[in-house]
Write a protein that holds these residues in place. Structure first.
Motif: not given
Length: 155
Positions: A54-56, A60-62, A117, A119, A141
């Protein structure tokens, strides 16, 4: 410290540690049988669980999940503002050879993973792509999360 020669069954008190180990082993086997029942010698509860990254970013969150060997139609993705649920089933394609011997180290069966998640997201605007065994989700988001400002108190 003196070395004592072990002679089986000569001194029954010396066997006590081995009995305790056997008792512990039986208890552990019962525990695993309760937690993960076997089906033909294979543990059925320890099935495939996809690895995730997970990358924030600010907007966006990927989320990337490793689900090789599946078709996109075999993967179910559900998104709420707080979490992502991924489930599916990897079906066995084991073929018996002429001699009746087959070996497989692949994991088959149903899987599910719920990822909270960091966020809140706009769960109705999620984009998904599945290629080369990697499921990529782009989760925008929510507007409230993008504009969220936290006041920091100083001493």
């Amino acid at each position: 410290m003196a070395l004592i020669r072990w002679e089986p069954f000569r001194d029954i008190e010396r066997l006590e540690p081995f009995r305790e180990l056997e008792t512990l082993q039986r208890q552990m086997n019962r525990l695993f049988d309760r937690l993960a029942p076997t089906n033909g010698g294979e543990r059925t509860a320890f099935n495939f669980v996809p690895a995730a990254e997970i990358e924030e970013t600010d907007d966006t969150i990927h989320l990337r999940l490793e689900v090789p060997g599946l078709d996109a139609k075999d993967i179910n993705v559900e998104v709420t503002p707080e979490a992502v649920s991924i489930s599916g089933e990897r079906k066995s394609e084991t073929k018996i050879e002429e001699k009746g011997i087959s070996r497989s180290e692949f994991r088959y069966g149903r899987f599910q993973r719920i990822i909270p998640l960091p966020s809140l997201v706009q769960h109705d605007k999620v984009e998904a792509e599945y290629k080369d065994g990697i499921l990529r989700l782009t989760l925008p988001k929510s507007e409230a999360e993008k504009q969220k400002v936290v006041k920091v108190n100083i001493g």
